[in-house]
Enzyme design. Structure first.
Site, PDB file in Angstrom:
ATOM      1  N   GLU A 137      -0.300 -16.649   5.096  1.00 48.86           N
ATOM      2  CA  GLU A 137       0.225 -17.709   4.249  1.00 48.86           C
ATOM      3  C   GLU A 137      -0.810 -18.817   4.037  1.00 48.86           C
ATOM      4  OE1 GLU A 137       2.776 -17.197   2.655  1.00 48.86           O
ATOM      5  OE2 GLU A 137       4.528 -16.614   3.823  1.00 48.86           O
TER       6      GLU A 137
ATOM      7  N   ASN B 245       2.356 -17.414  -3.858  1.00 49.14           N
ATOM      8  CA  ASN B 245       1.654 -18.590  -3.311  1.00 49.14           C
ATOM      9  C   ASN B 245       0.222 -18.244  -2.877  1.00 49.14           C
ATOM     10  OD1 ASN B 245       2.014 -17.111  -0.990  1.00 49.14           O
ATOM     11  ND2 ASN B 245       3.222 -18.659   0.109  1.00 49.14           N
TER      12      ASN B 245
ATOM     13  N   HIS C 151      -0.716 -15.644  -0.983  1.00 48.22           N
ATOM     14  CA  HIS C 151      -0.912 -14.989   0.322  1.00 48.22           C
ATOM     15  C   HIS C 151      -1.391 -13.547   0.148  1.00 48.22           C
ATOM     16  CE1 HIS C 151       3.610 -13.722   0.483  1.00 48.22           C
ATOM     17  NE2 HIS C 151       2.910 -12.608   0.366  1.00 48.22           N
TER      18      HIS C 151
ATOM     19  N   ASP D 178       1.018  -5.412   7.358  1.00 43.97           N
ATOM     20  CA  ASP D 178       1.935  -6.336   8.017  1.00 43.97           C
ATOM     21  C   ASP D 178       3.294  -5.716   8.299  1.00 43.97           C
ATOM     22  OD1 ASP D 178       2.686  -6.164   5.356  1.00 43.97           O
ATOM     23  OD2 ASP D 178       2.107  -8.208   4.869  1.00 43.97           O
TER      24      ASP D 178
HETATM   25  C1  GLP Z   1       4.835  -9.446   0.469  1.00 39.84           C
HETATM   26  C2  GLP Z   1       3.817  -8.679   1.358  1.00 39.84           C
HETATM   27  C3  GLP Z   1       2.455  -8.680   0.732  1.00 39.84           C
HETATM   28  C4  GLP Z   1       2.626  -8.416  -0.738  1.00 39.84           C
HETATM   29  C5  GLP Z   1       3.235  -9.619  -1.398  1.00 39.84           C
HETATM   30  C6  GLP Z   1       3.644  -9.395  -2.836  1.00 39.84           C
HETATM   31  O1  GLP Z   1       5.556 -10.406   1.127  1.00 39.84           O
HETATM   32  N1  GLP Z   1       3.714  -9.099   2.708  1.00 39.84           N
HETATM   33  O2  GLP Z   1       1.627  -7.729   1.381  1.00 39.84           O
HETATM   34  O3  GLP Z   1       1.389  -8.175  -1.347  1.00 39.84           O
HETATM   35  O4  GLP Z   1       4.272 -10.142  -0.623  1.00 39.84           O
HETATM   36  O5  GLP Z   1       4.822  -8.660  -2.923  1.00 39.84           O
HETATM   37  P1  GLP Z   1       5.275  -7.943  -4.247  1.00 39.84           P
HETATM   38  O6  GLP Z   1       4.339  -6.816  -4.470  1.00 39.84           O
HETATM   39  O7  GLP Z   1       6.679  -7.456  -3.955  1.00 39.84           O
HETATM   40  O8  GLP Z   1       5.240  -8.942  -5.340  1.00 39.84           O
END
Ligand code: GLP
Length: 246
Positions: free
Chosen positions: A144, A137, A139, A69
């Site tokens: 989402e 959440n 995702h 993403d």
């Molecule tokens: C982000 C990314 C995801 C990621 C998730 C967790 O917003 N778009 O690909 O897996 O949220 O993030 P983190 O590893 O910082 O907890």
């Protein structure tokens, strides 16, 4: 469903094990196609892969990577773009070829073109191992809650929870983009193999629902229960809901 769950009390050990697995897989198949993730979770994995490269245990010369993403509206060179993240956390330290790294474009002012381009790339390239973190959440990528399981690359409006979780990396919540472009759930599920890493207490509910919850679009990661080859690496905090019933 083949879900392999591993829980570690030592985070370093967790990342060591995942990194060794990648080293083995890259050596077995130097042309491997890797689906990569951003966020805090994969950073230690990338550090260990950089070390493995520096120790001459692996080469990325023929590896191709596809990221999940990107934020919409940030210039590629913005400090918080996922383009910059990947360059700083991994690509600039290894021998990967620039034109073998693919990240959806969020800076083109033409979302339809960016979506089509990435969908076409993913149609043509089968991902061997898709790395995933998980949002609090539930995702995956930026898919989402509420995202159709049949979705391909698309633009999403970020959930308030996701924006506030990610605000720590920006000066102010207002600077966090409101939209992102993400690989769709169908494309993520198309990977031959999926590796999920989750660490920390704030992931425990999402992790529990991902593994034991009903498969439903309100918890996007729950669809992984239907994938034939998923490995989930957790620290004790992320596993605490099902291990201790907290
Ligand atoms: C982000 C990314 C995801 C990621 C998730 C967790 O917003 N778009 O690909 O897996 O949220 O993030 P983190 O590893 O910082 O907890």
């Amino acid at each position: 469903m083949t879900v392999n769950i591993k829980v570690f009390n030592d985070i370093n050990q967790l990342y060591e094990e995942v990194a060794s697995y990648y080293v083995e897989k890259i050596n077995q198949n130097p042309n491997i196609c890797l689906g990569l993730a951003t966020g805090s979770t994969p950073i230690m994995l990338y550090q260990k892969l950089i070390m493995a490269y520096k120790d001459q245990k692996i080469s990325f010369k023929q590896v191709r990577t596809f990221n999940l993403d990107e934020y919409i509206g940030l210039h590629q060179n913005h400090k918080q773009s996922y383009y910059t993240f990947m360059k700083e956390q991994l690509f600039k330290h290894i021998d990967i070829q620039d034109d073998h790294t693919f990240i959806p474009r969020g800076d083109m002012n033409d979302d339809i073109k960016a979506i089509k381009t990435y969908q076409n790339l993913l149609d043509k390239n089968k991902i061997d191992i898709q790395l995933l973190g998980i949002g609090a959440n539930g995702h995956i990528g930026f898919n989402e809650p509420g995202t159709d399981f049949e979705s391909k690359t698309h633009v999403v409006k970020l959930a308030a929870k996701t924006r506030s979780d990610n605000a720590r990396l920006f000066n102010h919540l207002d600077e966090v983009p409101t939209h992102a472009i993400t690989m769709g759930i169908k494309e993520i599920m198309g990977a031959k193999e999926i590796i999920v890493i989750a660490v920390g207490q704030n992931k425990k509910d999402a992790v529990y629902e991902m593994i034991y919850g009903d498969i439903n679009i309100n918890l996007p990661a729950s669809i992984l229960q239907k994938h034939p080859n998923v490995s989930i690496y957790l620290d004790e905090a992320a596993a605490s809901k099902f291990q201790k019933g907290e």
